[in-house]
Design a protein around this motif. Structure first.
Motif, mmCIF file in Angstrom:
data_model
loop_
_atom_site.group_PDB
_atom_site.id
_atom_site.type_symbol
_atom_site.label_atom_id
_atom_site.label_comp_id
_atom_site.label_asym_id
_atom_site.label_seq_id
_atom_site.Cartn_x
_atom_site.Cartn_y
_atom_site.Cartn_z
ATOM 1 N N ILE A 3 24.188 29.877 44.458
ATOM 2 C CA ILE A 3 23.506 30.375 45.648
ATOM 3 C C ILE A 3 24.002 31.772 46.001
ATOM 4 O O ILE A 3 23.253 32.612 46.500
ATOM 5 C CB ILE A 3 23.689 29.399 46.831
ATOM 6 C CG1 ILE A 3 22.847 29.835 48.035
ATOM 7 C CG2 ILE A 3 25.156 29.259 47.233
ATOM 8 C CD1 ILE A 3 22.840 28.828 49.158
ATOM 9 N N LEU A 4 25.285 32.038 45.704
ATOM 10 C CA LEU A 4 25.876 33.352 45.963
ATOM 11 C C LEU A 4 26.450 33.903 44.661
ATOM 12 O O LEU A 4 27.185 33.208 43.958
ATOM 13 C CB LEU A 4 26.991 33.251 47.005
ATOM 14 C CG LEU A 4 27.784 34.535 47.287
ATOM 15 C CD1 LEU A 4 26.905 35.564 47.993
ATOM 16 C CD2 LEU A 4 29.040 34.234 48.096
ATOM 17 N N GLU A 5 26.104 35.134 44.358
ATOM 18 C CA GLU A 5 26.658 35.811 43.186
ATOM 19 C C GLU A 5 27.186 37.184 43.587
ATOM 20 O O GLU A 5 26.452 37.999 44.150
ATOM 21 C CB GLU A 5 25.588 35.978 42.106
ATOM 22 C CG GLU A 5 25.126 34.679 41.475
ATOM 23 C CD GLU A 5 24.111 34.928 40.376
ATOM 24 O OE1 GLU A 5 24.534 35.294 39.260
ATOM 25 O OE2 GLU A 5 22.904 34.780 40.641
ATOM 26 N N LEU A 6 28.453 37.394 43.302
ATOM 27 C CA LEU A 6 29.069 38.710 43.487
ATOM 28 C C LEU A 6 29.286 39.292 42.092
ATOM 29 O O LEU A 6 29.951 38.670 41.256
ATOM 30 C CB LEU A 6 30.411 38.577 44.225
ATOM 31 C CG LEU A 6 30.389 37.792 45.532
ATOM 32 C CD1 LEU A 6 31.795 37.714 46.126
ATOM 33 C CD2 LEU A 6 29.413 38.388 46.532
ATOM 34 N N ARG A 7 28.712 40.447 41.855
ATOM 35 C CA ARG A 7 28.783 41.057 40.521
ATOM 36 C C ARG A 7 29.447 42.422 40.599
ATOM 37 O O ARG A 7 28.901 43.346 41.227
ATOM 38 C CB ARG A 7 27.374 41.188 39.933
ATOM 39 C CG ARG A 7 26.636 39.874 39.753
ATOM 40 C CD ARG A 7 25.227 40.104 39.231
ATOM 41 N NE ARG A 7 24.485 38.862 39.062
ATOM 42 C CZ ARG A 7 23.184 38.801 38.759
ATOM 43 N NH1 ARG A 7 22.496 39.939 38.569
ATOM 44 N NH2 ARG A 7 22.577 37.637 38.635
ATOM 45 N N ASP A 8 30.616 42.521 40.017
ATOM 46 C CA ASP A 8 31.364 43.790 39.978
ATOM 47 C C ASP A 8 31.470 44.427 41.366
ATOM 48 O O ASP A 8 31.410 45.652 41.509
ATOM 49 C CB ASP A 8 30.701 44.777 39.017
ATOM 50 C CG ASP A 8 30.956 44.420 37.571
ATOM 51 O OD1 ASP A 8 32.056 43.924 37.277
ATOM 52 O OD2 ASP A 8 30.058 44.620 36.736
ATOM 53 N N LEU A 9 31.643 43.617 42.380
ATOM 54 C CA LEU A 9 31.701 44.119 43.754
ATOM 55 C C LEU A 9 32.954 44.976 43.943
ATOM 56 O O LEU A 9 34.073 44.570 43.610
ATOM 57 C CB LEU A 9 31.724 42.940 44.730
ATOM 58 C CG LEU A 9 31.482 43.256 46.200
ATOM 59 C CD1 LEU A 9 30.106 43.885 46.397
ATOM 60 C CD2 LEU A 9 31.602 41.986 47.044
ATOM 61 N N THR A 10 32.747 46.181 44.462
ATOM 62 C CA THR A 10 33.838 47.152 44.600
ATOM 63 C C THR A 10 33.758 47.810 45.974
ATOM 64 O O THR A 10 32.671 48.082 46.482
ATOM 65 C CB THR A 10 33.732 48.235 43.509
ATOM 66 O OG1 THR A 10 33.819 47.609 42.218
ATOM 67 C CG2 THR A 10 34.831 49.268 43.635
#
Length: 353
Positions: A3-10
């Motif tokens: 439901i939640l995806e964090l991708r390469d969060l910077t």
């Protein structure tokens, strides 16, 4: 399904990188904790998901929708802050219903959802009280009800139990888990409290220096840490300097000074390593069965268990024993220690400072 995806969060603040290419997926109905020491980036990560901070890079997907361009008020997230942020001039019922009123939910529907939320947190009988008339635990449940009543896709918890005393915090951990499971809401918790994360979570994401260090179930993270930081941050651990001499499919050969130890199979290459050994895995034994002997330097009574600091040729070892009511070794006594080979964890050696 995530439901939640964090991708390469910077996230960068000038020359400082607070969150560094952080990637994580959270499944529907899952309870996941971001765990780490102060300054590791966990709260900044939560604030970016909530919309209070703008990412410097990467993406935030909620049910496949990119949230980066969505204002905080339009993300439909339930949020419980450390301070609860209740309106002092409003009753419990009015506090819980505030979000519904802002969303123009019709009166009958609003009353039904408020009643259901208060019933979920066991506060229906206090609906007419004001926050000042309630205990810390009750106020915390009001804040939860207010977050849940809007039926969020995702519930964000920012250290919601940190202001409670130790006994109440322990009670509220059980209550929070019950509420989350009954509501079935996907939940992301930020905490620095290891026992809280392990008690509440389906998975733990351990952070250090803005990076994700290990993502695992509480048991796996505790029992099979990936490095020395996770090993020592998640509970007590003995970190022993060693040299890996040989590793085979059936086990490893380790040398610690003049002592040779058998270890479990390890992917590590021969050379300097750290051995992680949990204090509760060490047993008192006869001299003939001992891996090492030592002298009790300190003995601490913790109620349900005893903590010993034992001076050995491997260094000072922590030993934990349950309080069985029997006599325990006293400071100055010589004790003999053993453990099962599979309880050793062979970790990469920490780089020299």
């Amino acid at each position: 399904m995530a439901i939640l995806e964090l991708r390469d969060l910077t996230k960068r603040f000038g020359a400082t990188t607070a969150v560094d290419h952080f990637t994580l997926s959270v499944e529907k109905g899952e309870f996941v904790s971001l765990l780490g020491p102060s300054g590791c980036g966990k709260t900044t990560t939560l604030q970016m998901i909530a919309g209070f901070e703008t990412p410097s890079g990467g993406s935030i997907l909620l049910n496949g929708r990119d949230l980066r361009s969505v204002p905080a008020r339009q993300r439909g997230l339930g949020i419980v802050f450390q301070t609860y942020a209740l309106f002092p001039h409003m009753t419990v019922e009015e506090n819980v219903g505030f979000g519904l009123e802002m969303r123009k939910v019709p009166g009958d529907e609003r009353r039904r959802r408020i009643a259901a939320a208060l019933d979920l947190v066991h506060l229906s009988h206090l609906s007419g009280r004001y926050p000042r008339q309630m205990s810390g635990g009750q106020r915390q449940r009001v804040a939860l009800a207010r977050a849940l009543v809007i039926e969020p896709e995702l519930l964000l918890l920012d250290e919601p139990l940190s202001n409670l005393d130790a006994k109440l915090r322990e009670e509220m951990q059980l209550e929070l888990r019950r509420i989350q499971q009954e509501a079935g809401v996907t939940t992301l918790l930020v905490t620095h409290d290891q026992s809280e994360a392990m008690a509440l979570s389906d998975r733990i994401a351990v952070m250090q220096g803005g990076r994700l260090i290990q993502e695992a179930s509480p048991f796996e993270a505790y029992d099979r840490p990936t490095n020395a930081f996770v090993s020592t941050f998640l509970g007590k651990s003995n970190a022993i300097d060693a040299h890996l001499e040989e590793t085979r499919d059936d086990g490893a050969v380790l040398r610690c000074g003049d002592i040779r130890l058998a270890g479990p199979p390890s992917p590590a290459r021969p050379g300097p390593v750290l051995i992680s050994l949990r204090p509760e895995r060490i047993e008192l034994c006869d001299a003939a069965a001992a891996h090492v002997s030592g002298r009790v330097g300190e003995r601490i009574f913790l109620g349900d268990q005893w903590l010993f600091k034992v001076e050995t040729s491997l260094g000072e070892l922590l030993v934990v024993r349950p309080n069985s009511g029997r006599r325990e070794p006293e400071p100055g006594e010589t004790v003999h220690l053993s453990w099962r080979t599979e309880h050793l964890r062979i970790l990469a050696a920490e780089p020299a400072a």
